[in-house]
Design a protein around this motif. Structure first.
Motif, PDB file in Angstrom:
ATOM      1  N   TRP A  27       0.831  -1.217   0.000  1.00 45.91           N
ATOM      2  CA  TRP A  27       0.000   0.000   0.000  1.00 45.91           C
ATOM      3  C   TRP A  27       0.860   1.259   0.000  1.00 45.91           C
ATOM      4  CZ3 TRP A  27      -4.295   1.062   4.236  1.00 45.91           C
ATOM      5  CH2 TRP A  27      -5.035   2.183   3.849  1.00 45.91           C
ATOM      6  N   ARG A 192      -8.042   4.479  -2.926  1.00 45.16           N
ATOM      7  CA  ARG A 192      -7.053   3.404  -2.778  1.00 45.16           C
ATOM      8  C   ARG A 192      -7.319   2.607  -1.513  1.00 45.16           C
ATOM      9  NH1 ARG A 192      -1.427   6.547  -4.060  1.00 45.16           N
ATOM     10  NH2 ARG A 192      -1.632   6.700  -6.331  1.00 45.16           N
ATOM     11  N   TYR A 195      -9.977   0.173  -2.177  1.00 44.96           N
ATOM     12  CA  TYR A 195      -9.458  -0.964  -2.937  1.00 44.96           C
ATOM     13  C   TYR A 195      -8.688  -1.912  -2.013  1.00 44.96           C
ATOM     14  CZ  TYR A 195     -10.582   0.766  -7.640  1.00 44.96           C
ATOM     15  OH  TYR A 195     -11.230   1.148  -8.780  1.00 44.96           O
ATOM     16  N   LEU A 221      -4.606  -1.165  -9.475  1.00 38.54           N
ATOM     17  CA  LEU A 221      -4.363   0.270  -9.332  1.00 38.54           C
ATOM     18  C   LEU A 221      -3.357   0.768 -10.364  1.00 38.54           C
ATOM     19  CD1 LEU A 221      -4.178   0.577  -5.431  1.00 38.54           C
ATOM     20  CD2 LEU A 221      -5.977   1.453  -6.913  1.00 38.54           C
TER      21      LEU A 221
END
Length: 236
Positions: A27, A192, A195, A221
Motif C-alpha cells: 500500500w 485506494r 481498494y 491500481l
C-alpha cells in the motif's frame, strides 16, 4: 492481565504477520512509487491536473463564473458521498466487534476460511476498521480542499483585471489548479484505501489470500492509473 509485546506477537502465526507486513508495504510502497513515476510517466491524476490548470486559466476569461461553481459543486459530491458511506461502514464494523464470536463462527462455516480465535478475528476487524478510518480522513480532507478551491474561484478578480495586466492569469491558475489537484489527490488516496480493504477481507480466509489480494489490488491500481484507456484518451 497486562498485554506485553510478546503476547501481541504470539497472537498471530508468522504467515499472518508476513501477509500483514506485505499489505502495508504494498500500500505505502505503491503510493510512493505512483507519486515518483508520475514525474516521468504521466499518471491519471497528473494528467487530469493538467486539465485542472487549463480549467482555471479559462476561468480567468469568464465574466460570469456560474459554470465553474456548478462543476466544483459536482466534484465535491463524490468525496461527500464516500465520507458518509465510510462512516456507515465504520459503524457496522464497530458493531460487529461486539458480536465477534458469532461472526467468527459464521465465517468459519465458509469453505476454505481460516479457523481462528475470537481475539484474532477482532484484530483483523480492527485492521479493516483502521483502513476505513484512514479513508474517511482522506475523503473529508478532499471535501475541505474542494471548498478552498471554490473560495479561490469566487474570490478571483474580474476578467477585466486580468486583461489590464493587474493580475496574472498563470499565477492564479497555478494556485487554484494546485489546490484542486490536492483535493483530487486526497480523494484518490481514499479510493485506494477502499481498494485495499478488499485485500484485508481476503485475510479472513487465509494469509495467502491476503497476500495475493494485496498484490492483485496493486496491479489493478497500476493498470488504471498508468495504462488505462481513459488515460490514453486524455493524453492524446
Amino acid at each position: 492481565m497486562a498485554v506485553t509485546p510478546l503476547k501481541i506477537l504470539t497472537l498471530l502465526p508468522w504467515p499472518d504477520w508476513l501477509a500483514l507486513a506485505g499489505f502495508f508495504v504494498a500500500w505505502i510502497g505503491y503510493a510512493v512509487f505512483a507519486r515518483r513515476r508520475s514525474v516521468s510517466s504521466m499518471s491519471l491524476l497528473a494528467t487530469t491536473n493538467h486539465y485542472r490548470h487549463l480549467w482555471m486559466v479559462q476561468t480567468t476569461w469568464r465574466d460570469v463564473r456560474v459554470v465553474d461553481g456548478v462543476v466544483l459543486q459536482n466534484l465535491s459530491t463524490s468525496p461527500s458521498f464516500f465520507a458518509s458511506t465510510t462512516i456507515l461502514i465504520i459503524g457496522g464494523l464497530l458493531a460487529l466487534l461486539g458480536t465477534s464470536e458469532r461472526a467468527n463462527a459464521l465465517v468459519q462455516e465458509i469453505p476454505f476460511a481460516a479457523r481462528t480465535s475470537a481475539a484474532v478475528f477482532d484484530f483483523k476487524l480492527l485492521v479493516l476498521t483502521g483502513v476505513f478510518v484512514y479513508a474517511f480522513f482522506r475523503f473529508t480532507w478532499s471535501l475541505r480542499q474542494y471548498t478552498f478551491g471554490a473560495l479561490m474561484v469566487a474570490a478571483a478578480p474580474d476578467f477585466r483585471v486580468f486583461e489590464r495586466g493587474e493580475a496574472s492569469r498563470e499565477e492564479f491558475a497555478d494556485r487554484a489548479g494546485r489546490v484542486l489537484g490536492l483535493a483530487a489527490e486526497s480523494f484518490n488516496d481514499g479510493l485506494r484505501a477502499y481498494y485495499m480493504s478488499f485485500a484485508v477481507i481476503g485475510w479472513f480466509f487465509s494469509p495467502l489470500v491476503f497476500a495475493v489480494g494485496s498484490a492483485g489490488v496493486v496491479y489493478v491500481l497500476f493498470q488504471r492509473e498508468f495504462q488505462s484507456e481513459v488515460l490514453a484518451v486524455l493524453k492524446s
